[in-house]
Design an enzyme around this catalytic site. Structure first.
Site, short mmCIF file in Angstrom:
data_model
loop_
_atom_site.label_atom_id
_atom_site.label_comp_id
_atom_site.label_asym_id
_atom_site.label_seq_id
_atom_site.Cartn_x
_atom_site.Cartn_y
_atom_site.Cartn_z
N HIS A 278 10.65 13.49 -75.15
CA HIS A 278 10.66 12.67 -76.38
C HIS A 278 12.10 12.35 -76.76
CE1 HIS A 278 11.71 15.51 -79.75
NE2 HIS A 278 11.12 16.44 -79.03
N ASP A 290 17.13 19.13 -79.67
CA ASP A 290 15.73 18.70 -79.80
C ASP A 290 15.65 17.24 -80.19
OD1 ASP A 290 13.01 18.57 -80.16
OD2 ASP A 290 13.02 19.61 -82.08
N GLU A 326 7.35 11.71 -81.38
CA GLU A 326 6.84 13.03 -81.05
C GLU A 326 6.90 13.93 -82.27
OE1 GLU A 326 7.11 17.30 -79.67
OE2 GLU A 326 8.46 16.11 -80.92
N GLU A 327 7.99 13.83 -83.02
CA GLU A 327 8.17 14.70 -84.16
C GLU A 327 7.18 14.40 -85.29
OE1 GLU A 327 9.79 17.24 -83.96
OE2 GLU A 327 11.57 17.02 -82.71
N ASP A 355 11.24 19.24 -73.02
CA ASP A 355 11.48 19.23 -74.46
C ASP A 355 12.31 20.46 -74.82
OD1 ASP A 355 11.38 19.00 -77.18
OD2 ASP A 355 9.20 18.91 -77.33
N HIS A 455 15.44 21.62 -86.01
CA HIS A 455 14.96 20.71 -87.04
C HIS A 455 15.88 20.66 -88.26
CE1 HIS A 455 10.49 20.07 -85.71
NE2 HIS A 455 11.39 19.73 -84.80
#
Length: 540
Positions: A278, A290, A326-327, A355, A455
Site C-alpha cells: 500500500h 508504514d 489501505e489505511e 507492508d 500511525h
C-alpha cells in the site's frame, strides 16, 4: 581431418560436435534470475525512493494519505518511474470514505474525581468518529466484568432498552463490529460512546484484549466515539453517576483515490505473479515505514526486474500493485479484487504483500502460509510461498518468525472466501511490543514497540523532531547504530528488499507447488479470523 570426415560420411555416420547442454529447468532459471536481481536491488536505491516520499509529504501538509495531494504526488512518482522502465501502467480510480482527525481528541472524567486522560495512551479516537463535544453521565450497556467476560455488549438494539437519552454509552468490545455498537447507541439517543477492551483471556497472554486500542468504524457515525482499556472501562462502569466529557475534531467525507498497477508485456497471462504494497500513509504523518518501506522496496525491485525480464523472458507475467486507501480499510485492494471477473481471478497464480518491511525495532516476520500457528486459513499454495521467504532469509543467516496470517493488510481480499488466491509476504512489526526473546534473536530493545511511531507524525526521517520520544530513539540508536536511519531500520529494509527480489525472480519462472496455469483458486478460504481487522485497525 577431411579424409576422416569423408570416411565417416562413406560409412553413413554423422559428424558430431560437443554435446549440447540441457536447457535449465524453470527452478534453475529462477535461481539464476534471483542471483541477478538481488544483486541489482540495493538499499541505496530503496532509500532514494523513501526520501522522495518524505519530500512529497514535506511539500503537501506532511502526509501522503489517500485523498490528499501528497498521495496523488506519490502515485505520480511511482507511475512515472514504472512507465519509463517499460511497464504497462494502469491507474485505477475509486471513491472511498475519507477520515481525518483534525486536532487531537480529549477525554476527561468530570465527576467524581476529575481526571484528564492521555490521548494515545489512555484512549484513542475511533476512525470515522463523529465530530463534536459530548458531556454526560456514563451508562454501561450489557457489559460483563466476570471472567471469561464473554461480551455481546451493544450488538443488539434491545441492549439499549430504557437507555437514558443524552447519556454517554459505555460498551464492551466483543462479538460484533464497533460500528454496530456505536450506531445502535446513537439510535438509542446516546450523545457519545466509549468502547472499552473486552478483558478476556489473561492480561499476560492476551495483552491485546486489555490495553487501549486503535479501532476503525468503517464509515461515518453521528456521535463522538473513542476506545479505551479494559481497566479504565471497568473503573467507569464501577463508579455510579460518573460524568465524562469527550471532545473530537474530525472530518469525514467521500473522496477519490487510485491504485497504481504495472505489468510486464510478456509472460503467461493465465498464471500471473502479483506483488503489492500500500502506497498511502495515515493522515497524521508521511508514513515512511508504514508503508513507505514496502512501497519503496517493491518499486526498486520492479525497476530492476524490468531489464532482466526483457532479456531472460520469464515464464509468467508479473503484475506489481501500489494500493490506495489501505489505511481506510484495505479499500484499494478490495476494489481491485471486486472488479475482477472469475476468469481474471483464476488467472492470478499468487499474491505477495509487503507492508512495513523496515520497522526500527524490527522482527523478521513471514506470513504463516502453512498455518503452523493455527491463526488463519491460508489458501493452498500459501505454505510454499512462506518456504520461499524463509529459505532466503535463512540463507542470509537470519531466523525468521511466523507472522499471523490474519488478513490485516492488502492480501486479505485475495485470500477471502470465494477468492482463495495463494498469498505470502513479509512484515517487521507495528504497534506490538518486542519481547526479550525477539531482542535476543534480532537485536534491538525489548519492551519497546516494533515501531514506536506507528500511525504518528514521527513516522519520518526525523522522528524525534516530529514528536517521537527522544529517550526511546536514543535506546534504539544505541542498539542499532548506523542501521537506524530516521524511523527505518536499513538492515531489515535491505534484507527484505532482497527477499522480495528473490521471490519475484523465482516465481516469474516457476510456481510449482504454489499454482499452475488454469488453476481454480480455493473456493472457500477464510479471510481475517474473528477479531475484525480492517487495514491496520481493528473493527471489532
Amino acid at each position: 581431418m577431411a579424409v576422416a570426415l569423408a570416411a565417416a560420411a562413406a560409412l553413413g555416420l554423422a559428424a558430431t560436435g560437443p554435446a549440447a547442454a540441457d536447457p535449465p529447468t524453470p527452478a534453475q532459471a529462477g535461481a539464476a534470475a534471483s542471483k541477478k536481481l538481488t544483486s541489482a536491488v540495493t538499499v541505496a536505491g530503496v532509500l532514494g525512493h523513501l526520501r522522495q516520499f518524505q519530500r512529497i509529504a514535506d511539500a503537501n501538509g506532511d502526509t501522503r494519505a489517500s485523498g490528499t495531494p501528497g498521495y496523488d504526488r506519490s502515485a505520480d512518482y511511482v507511475a512515472r518511474k514504472l512507465q519509463r522502465a517499460g511497464y504497462r501502467v494502469t491507474r485505477q480510480s475509486f471513491q472511498f470514505p475519507f477520515f481525518e482527525e483534525l486536532n487531537p481528541s480529549k477525554f476527561a472524567r468530570v465527576s467524581p474525581t476529575p481526571t484528564t486522560y492521555v490521548n494515545g495512551t489512555d484512549f484513542y479516537t475511533l476512525s470515522f468518529s463523529g465530530d463534536g463535544v459530548a458531556q454526560g453521565t456514563v451508562t454501561p450497556v450489557d457489559i460483563n466484568l466476570t471472567p471469561p467476560r464473554a461480551s455481546t455488549s451493544g450488538c443488539e438494539a434491545a441492549d439499549f432498552a430504557n437507555f437514558p437519552r443524552g447519556n454517554i454509552a459505555l460498551v464492551q468490545r466483543g462479538t460484533c463490529d464497533f460500528a454496530v455498537k456505536v450506531n445502535n447507541a446513537a439510535t438509542a439517543g446516546a450523545i457519545g460512546v466509549v468502547v472499552f477492551n473486552q478483558g478476556n483471556g489473561t492480561e499476560a497472554e492476551n495483552p491485546d484484549r486489555y490495553g487501549a486500542f486503535q479501532g476503525n468504524l468503517g464509515g461515518p457515525v453521528p456521535i463522538p466515539a473513542i476506545s479505551t482499556s479494559y481497566a479504565l472501562g471497568a473503573d467507569l462502569a464501577g463508579t455510579a453517576n460518573t460524568v465524562v466529557r469527550i471532545e473530537t475534531d474530525t472530518l469525514s467525507e467521500t473522496r477519490t483515490t487510485q491504485n497504481v498497477l504495472a505489468e510486464t508485456p510478456g509472460g503467461r497471462a493465465d498464471n500471473v505473479v502479483m506483488a503489492g504494497a500500500h502506497l498511502d500513509s495515515v493522515p497524521e504523518g508521511p508514513g515512511i515505514n508504514d508503508n513507505g518501506t514496502g512501497s519503496a522496496g517493491l518499486l526498486e525491485v520492479a525497476l530492476r526486474y524490468a531489464p532482466l525480464a526483457k532479456g531472460a523472458k520469464p515464464t509468467n507475467k508479473v503484475r506489481f500493485a501500489w494500493w490506495g486507501a489501505e489505511e481506510s480499510g484495505l479499500l484499494g485492494s478490495e476494489h481491485y479484487v471486486a472488479s475482477l471477473t472469475p476468469t481474471q481471478v483464476a488467472d492470478i497464480g499468487l499474491y505477495l504483500n509487503f507492508d512495513m518491511i523496515g520497522s526500527p525495532n524490527y522482527t523478521l516476520g513471514v506470513y504463516d502460509g502453512d498455518n503452523s500457528t493455527g491463526t488463519g486459513t491460508p489458501p493452498p499454495g500459501s505454505g510454499a510461498l512462506e518456504t520461499i521467504f524463509r529459505n532466503y532469509l535463512t540463507s542470509r543467516g537470519q531466523q525468521p518468525v511466523d507472522s499471523e496470517f490474519s488478513g490485516r493488510s492488502d492480501y486479505g481480499p485475495f485470500i477471502a472466501e470465494g477468492i482463495g488466491i495463494p498469498a505470502g509476504g513479509l512484515f517487521t512489526g507495528a504497534e506490538g511490543i518486542k519481547t526479550a526473546e525477539e531482542a535476543a534473536r534480532f537485536g534491538g530493545v525489548p519492551d519497546v514497540a516494533y515501531d514506536p511511531c506507528y500511525h504518528q507524525a514521527c513516522d519520518s526521517f526525523n522522528p524525534v523532531g516530529d514528536g517521537a520520544d527522544a529517550a526511546t530513539y536514543q535506546r534504539l540508536k544505541a542498539a542499532y547504530g548506523k542501521k537506524l536511519v530516521g524511523n527505518v531500520n536499513v538492515f531489515a529494509l535491505d534484507l527484505n528488499s532482497d527477499a522480495i527480489a528473490d521471490a519475484v525472480a523465482r516465481l516469474a519462472f516457476d510456481t510449482s507447488g504454489v499454482s499452475a496455469p488454469g488453476d481454480t483458486p480455493a473456493a472457500a478460504s477464510a479471510g481475517a479470523p474473528s477479531g475484525g481487522l480492517d487495514g491496520h485497525l481493528l473493527t471489532a
